[in-house]
Design a protein around this motif. Structure first.
Motif, PDB file in Angstrom:
ATOM      1  N   HIS A  27       0.850  -1.181   0.000  1.00 51.02           N
ATOM      2  CA  HIS A  27       0.000   0.000   0.000  1.00 51.02           C
ATOM      3  C   HIS A  27       0.894   1.243   0.000  1.00 51.02           C
ATOM      4  O   HIS A  27       2.036   1.198   0.484  1.00 51.02           O
ATOM      5  CB  HIS A  27      -0.920   0.010   1.222  1.00 51.02           C
ATOM      6  CG  HIS A  27      -2.029  -0.982   1.135  1.00 51.02           C
ATOM      7  ND1 HIS A  27      -3.041  -0.885   0.214  1.00 51.02           N
ATOM      8  CD2 HIS A  27      -2.283  -2.112   1.851  1.00 51.02           C
ATOM      9  CE1 HIS A  27      -3.876  -1.905   0.358  1.00 51.02           C
ATOM     10  NE2 HIS A  27      -3.442  -2.656   1.345  1.00 51.02           N
ATOM     11  N   PRO A  28       0.412   2.373  -0.548  1.00 49.21           N
ATOM     12  CA  PRO A  28       1.249   3.579  -0.632  1.00 49.21           C
ATOM     13  C   PRO A  28       1.840   4.011   0.705  1.00 49.21           C
ATOM     14  O   PRO A  28       2.942   4.533   0.757  1.00 49.21           O
ATOM     15  CB  PRO A  28       0.278   4.634  -1.183  1.00 49.21           C
ATOM     16  CG  PRO A  28      -0.701   3.837  -1.985  1.00 49.21           C
ATOM     17  CD  PRO A  28      -0.890   2.561  -1.214  1.00 49.21           C
ATOM     18  N   GLU A  29       1.111   3.804   1.800  1.00 54.84           N
ATOM     19  CA  GLU A  29       1.587   4.210   3.121  1.00 54.84           C
ATOM     20  C   GLU A  29       2.902   3.521   3.488  1.00 54.84           C
ATOM     21  O   GLU A  29       3.696   4.041   4.261  1.00 54.84           O
ATOM     22  CB  GLU A  29       0.535   3.898   4.199  1.00 54.84           C
ATOM     23  CG  GLU A  29      -0.697   4.777   4.126  1.00 54.84           C
ATOM     24  CD  GLU A  29      -1.751   4.229   3.164  1.00 54.84           C
ATOM     25  OE1 GLU A  29      -1.417   3.358   2.330  1.00 54.84           O
ATOM     26  OE2 GLU A  29      -2.901   4.678   3.235  1.00 54.84           O
ATOM     27  N   ILE A  52       2.498  -1.054  -6.423  1.00 61.05           N
ATOM     28  CA  ILE A  52       1.656  -0.216  -5.576  1.00 61.05           C
ATOM     29  C   ILE A  52       0.204  -0.700  -5.580  1.00 61.05           C
ATOM     30  O   ILE A  52      -0.407  -0.856  -6.654  1.00 61.05           O
ATOM     31  CB  ILE A  52       1.692   1.258  -6.032  1.00 61.05           C
ATOM     32  CG1 ILE A  52       3.143   1.726  -6.185  1.00 61.05           C
ATOM     33  CG2 ILE A  52       0.942   2.141  -5.035  1.00 61.05           C
ATOM     34  CD1 ILE A  52       3.966   1.620  -4.928  1.00 61.05           C
ATOM     35  N   LEU A  53      -0.334  -0.901  -4.383  1.00 55.18           N
ATOM     36  CA  LEU A  53      -1.758  -1.222  -4.220  1.00 55.18           C
ATOM     37  C   LEU A  53      -2.553   0.057  -3.950  1.00 55.18           C
ATOM     38  O   LEU A  53      -1.988   1.138  -3.854  1.00 55.18           O
ATOM     39  CB  LEU A  53      -1.927  -2.216  -3.068  1.00 55.18           C
ATOM     40  CG  LEU A  53      -1.293  -3.601  -3.272  1.00 55.18           C
ATOM     41  CD1 LEU A  53      -1.424  -4.429  -2.011  1.00 55.18           C
ATOM     42  CD2 LEU A  53      -1.928  -4.319  -4.454  1.00 55.18           C
ATOM     43  N   GLU A  54      -3.868  -0.114  -3.775  1.00 64.50           N
ATOM     44  CA  GLU A  54      -4.718   1.051  -3.539  1.00 64.50           C
ATOM     45  C   GLU A  54      -4.485   1.611  -2.133  1.00 64.50           C
ATOM     46  O   GLU A  54      -3.941   0.942  -1.262  1.00 64.50           O
ATOM     47  CB  GLU A  54      -6.191   0.680  -3.714  1.00 64.50           C
ATOM     48  CG  GLU A  54      -6.774  -0.200  -2.598  1.00 64.50           C
ATOM     49  CD  GLU A  54      -6.385  -1.662  -2.756  1.00 64.50           C
ATOM     50  OE1 GLU A  54      -6.784  -2.460  -1.881  1.00 64.50           O
ATOM     51  OE2 GLU A  54      -5.705  -2.010  -3.735  1.00 64.50           O
ATOM     52  N   PHE A  55      -4.934   2.860  -1.899  1.00 61.73           N
ATOM     53  CA  PHE A  55      -4.839   3.491  -0.589  1.00 61.73           C
ATOM     54  C   PHE A  55      -5.887   2.899   0.346  1.00 61.73           C
ATOM     55  O   PHE A  55      -6.967   2.481  -0.081  1.00 61.73           O
ATOM     56  CB  PHE A  55      -5.073   5.002  -0.701  1.00 61.73           C
ATOM     57  CG  PHE A  55      -3.859   5.771  -1.134  1.00 61.73           C
ATOM     58  CD1 PHE A  55      -3.059   6.403  -0.195  1.00 61.73           C
ATOM     59  CD2 PHE A  55      -3.513   5.846  -2.475  1.00 61.73           C
ATOM     60  CE1 PHE A  55      -1.946   7.117  -0.594  1.00 61.73           C
ATOM     61  CE2 PHE A  55      -2.405   6.559  -2.877  1.00 61.73           C
ATOM     62  CZ  PHE A  55      -1.608   7.195  -1.936  1.00 61.73           C
ATOM     63  N   SER A  95       1.299   6.367  -8.897  1.00 57.23           N
ATOM     64  CA  SER A  95      -0.093   5.939  -9.043  1.00 57.23           C
ATOM     65  C   SER A  95      -0.260   4.514  -8.542  1.00 57.23           C
ATOM     66  O   SER A  95       0.702   3.735  -8.475  1.00 57.23           O
ATOM     67  CB  SER A  95      -0.533   6.030 -10.510  1.00 57.23           C
ATOM     68  OG  SER A  95       0.279   5.189 -11.309  1.00 57.23           O
ATOM     69  N   ILE A  96      -1.507   4.196  -8.185  1.00 59.25           N
ATOM     70  CA  ILE A  96      -1.782   2.841  -7.703  1.00 59.25           C
ATOM     71  C   ILE A  96      -1.755   1.853  -8.879  1.00 59.25           C
ATOM     72  O   ILE A  96      -1.875   2.242 -10.035  1.00 59.25           O
ATOM     73  CB  ILE A  96      -3.135   2.769  -6.959  1.00 59.25           C
ATOM     74  CG1 ILE A  96      -4.303   3.063  -7.909  1.00 59.25           C
ATOM     75  CG2 ILE A  96      -3.140   3.719  -5.779  1.00 59.25           C
ATOM     76  CD1 ILE A  96      -5.662   2.821  -7.269  1.00 59.25           C
ATOM     77  N   TYR A  97      -1.597   0.578  -8.536  1.00 59.51           N
ATOM     78  CA  TYR A  97      -1.488  -0.512  -9.520  1.00 59.51           C
ATOM     79  C   TYR A  97      -0.423  -0.200 -10.571  1.00 59.51           C
ATOM     80  O   TYR A  97      -0.666  -0.244 -11.775  1.00 59.51           O
ATOM     81  CB  TYR A  97      -2.837  -0.817 -10.168  1.00 59.51           C
ATOM     82  CG  TYR A  97      -3.847  -1.319  -9.167  1.00 59.51           C
ATOM     83  CD1 TYR A  97      -3.598  -2.472  -8.439  1.00 59.51           C
ATOM     84  CD2 TYR A  97      -5.026  -0.614  -8.927  1.00 59.51           C
ATOM     85  CE1 TYR A  97      -4.518  -2.921  -7.489  1.00 59.51           C
ATOM     86  CE2 TYR A  97      -5.945  -1.068  -7.989  1.00 59.51           C
ATOM     87  CZ  TYR A  97      -5.681  -2.215  -7.265  1.00 59.51           C
ATOM     88  OH  TYR A  97      -6.573  -2.662  -6.336  1.00 59.51           O
TER      89      TYR A  97
END
Length: 462
Positions: free
Chosen positions: A302-304, A338-341, A362-364
C-alpha cells in the motif's frame, strides 16, 4: 570414494534401510540434503526420508557416523559389477523395513538381472518451462557448486523407472522451435528410486552416480533424427532403448564430456547453455530473458508503506515465513508494486508530502525497485531494536498474531539503494491472492514485459 553396500539404522526403533552406491558418502549426503527446508519432501519423498524428518534429523552426513537417532554404516565394500547382487543379498538377509514400500517391485526376488540396460528420459523445455536441476539455482542463488551437489537424476510418471536399478539413463533436453534443438544433458547409473504423490498421481524418481555434461552436447544430425524417429519422437518421455546404433554415440559423448573440475559455476552453466541455444538459432534469444526474469521478484505494498521505502526512510520490510527463493535473494532487485490506498481522502495530501503527484506515482503500478541487502529472522528483542528501520509502531507479538496463529516466524528484508521510476509503469495488476506485503514472480508475458521495462532491459522483438 567407497563403493559398496550401506545400512542406515534408526536406533530408536531398530528399523533400517539398505542401499548401494559407487560413492557411499555422497549417497548419504543426498539422503539428508535439504532436510531443514520447508519443501524437504519435494526433494525426495520415501520412507527413510520421512523417518529423518519425524525423528528430527536435519544435518547432512558426510562420513560414517551416528547423527541423532540414525547410525550410518558401511556393511560391505565391493566392485561395481557386484553392487546389485550384494545389495539383494543384504536386503534378503536383513529384511530392512524402510526398503519395504509399495513402489519396490519384486523386492525379495533372489535372482538379480545382470543384463545392462539403457534408458532415455526426454525433458521438453518448451512445455515444462525450465531446465533439469535449474531449481537449484532458483532455491539457492549461489555461485559455485560441487558436482556432487548437482546429482544427476530424473523424475517421471512412468512406473518403468522402478526397474532401472543398475541401468544407465541418458537425459535429453529439447528446446526451441524451427529448428528444435536437442542436447545430451546428463548420464548416470541408477542407484536409488523415489516416489512422490501429488494430487492423487504418483511421480517416480531415479538418481545415482554419473555426471552432467561439462557443457550440454548438441545432438541434431541426420543420425539423431533417425534415432528420434526410432524412439517415437520421444513421445513416451521415458523409455528403454536397445538395438539402436545411436546408443554408441550417446555412450561416446557421455564419456568424452565428463567434467574435469570438482566445482563449477552453475549460474554460468545455465547462462552459457542459453547462449549456446541462441548461437544455434538467434530467434531463441528470448529464452534466457524469459527464464531469467521468472527469478525476479516484486512486492505489493500500500502507498503508506511503499512511499517510505522508495524514499529510503523505511529500510526493512516485514514478511511472514518467506519461501526459500526469498530467503536466498540477497543482492537481487525487488520491484515495488503499488496497491490502492486505505483512505482515498488522504491520497493526494500523502503523495504531495513526498513531492510526487498522480503522474509520478499511481496505484497498480511498478513505481520503483530496491536492492535486497539481507534477509533476517526476527525475535522480539531484535524487532524492537530495529523499530527505526521498519517504522512499525506495533510490537513483535502483534505481527505474529496478525499474520498467523501467534507463532509464525517474522522476517525482515533489509533494503538499500531505492530507485524511483518516473513515470511509473501503470495498470500492472498483481497475481490473484497477492495482498500488501506479499512477494510474487512474473506469472505471464505481461508481467515479464513489465519487469523487463522496469529494469530497463529491452524486450526482444520476435
Amino acid at each position: 570414494m567407497v563403493c559398496g553396500i550401506y545400512q542406515i539404522v534408526n536406533t530408536s526403533n531398530g528399523k533400517s534401510y539398505i542401499g548401494q552406491s559407487r560413492s557411499i558418502h555422497r549417497r548419504w549426503r543426498e539422503h539428508t540434503r535439504g532436510l531443514n527446508r520447508p519443501n524437504a519432501l519435494e526433494i525426495g519423498n520415501y520412507p527413510l526420508r520421512c523417518a529423518f524428518l519425524k525423528y528430527g534429523l536435519t544435518e547432512t552426513v558426510s562420513t560414517s557416523d551416528k547423527i541423532g537417532w540414525f547410525d550410518f554404516r558401511i556393511i560391505e565394500q565391493c566392485t561395481e559389477d557386484k553392487l546389485l547382487e550384494r545389495e539383494q543379498f543384504w536386503i534378503n538377509t536383513i529384511n530392512p523395513e524402510y526398503n519395504c514400500n509399495i513402489w519396490t517391485p519384486a523386492r525379495k526376488k533372489n535372482k538379480v538381472d545382470s543384463e545392462k540396460k539403457f534408458w532415455i528420459q526426454y525433458h521438453n523445455y518448451n512445455s515444462l518451462g525450465y531446465l533439469p536441476v535449474e531449481h537449484i539455482l532458483d532455491e539457492y542463488l549461489l555461485e559455485e557448486y560441487d558436482y556432487d551437489e548437482v546429482l544427476p537424476g530424473i523424475s517421471t510418471n512412468k512406473r518403468a523407472v522402478l526397474n532401472t536399478k543398475g541401468d544407465t539413463i541418458f537425459l535429453i533436453v529439447g528446446i526451441g522451435e524451427k529448428p528444435k534443438q536437442y542436447y545430451l544433458w546428463s548420464a548416470f547409473i541408477c542407484e536409488e528410486k523415489t516416489i512422490s504423490e501429488y494430487e492423487d498421481s504418483y511421480f517416480y524418481g531415479a538418481f545415482g552416480s554419473g555426471h552432467l555434461m561439462k557443457s550440454p552436447q548438441l545432438l541434431n544430425s541426420k543420425e539423431f533424427n533417425e534415432f528420434k524417429s526410432f524412439c517415437g519422437n520421444f513421445g513416451f518421455g521415458f523409455m528403454r532403448i536397445k538395438d539402436s546404433p545411436y546408443l554408441n554415440r550417446l555412450k561416446e559423448l557421455s564419456e568424452n564430456h565428463k567434467p574435469k573440475s570438482l566445482k563449477f559455476n552453475f549460474k554460468n552453466y545455465i547462462k552459457d547453455f542459453y547462449a549456446q541455444v541462441t548461437c544455434v538459432n538467434p530467434k531463441e534469444f528470448s529464452a534466457y530473458h524469459r527464464r531469467g526474469f521468472s527469478r525476479h521478484l516484486a512486492v505489493s505494498l500500500h502507498p503508506e508503506t511503499a512511499l517510505p521505502v522508495l524514499a529510503g526512510e523505511c529500510t526493512v520490510l516485514l514478511i511472514c515465513e518467506p519461501t526459500n527463493h526469498v530467503l536466498k535473494y540477497k543482492g537481487s532487485t525487488l520491484l515495488i508494486h503499488i496497491l490502492e490506498f486505505y483512505d482515498e481522502e488522504k491520497e493526494q495530501e500523502y503523495i504531495e508530502s513526498y513531492e510526487l503527484n498522480e503522474e509520478t506515482f499511481s496505484i497498480y503500478s511498478i513505481a520503483g525497485w530496491i536492492t535486497v541487502e539481507n534477509v533476517f529472522k526476527y525475535d522480539a528483542e531484535s524487532f524492537a531494536a530495529d523499530r527505526n528501520l521498519h517504522l512499525q509502531e506495533n510490537d513483535f507479538r502483534y505481527y505474529q498474531t496478525h499474520w498467523g496463529d501467534g507463532k509464525c516466524d517474522i522476517w525482515g528484508i533489509y533494503l538499500k539503494e531505492p530507485v524511483v521510476i518516473k513515470p511509473p509503469i501503470c495498470n500492472v495488476f498483481q497475481p490473484e491472492g497477492i495482498y500488501s506485503g506479499d512477494i510474487w514472480q512474473a506469472e505471464n508475458l505481461s508481467h515479464l514485459e513489465v519487469f523487463q521495462l522496469a529494469l530497463k532491459i529491452p524486450v526482444n522483438d520476435e
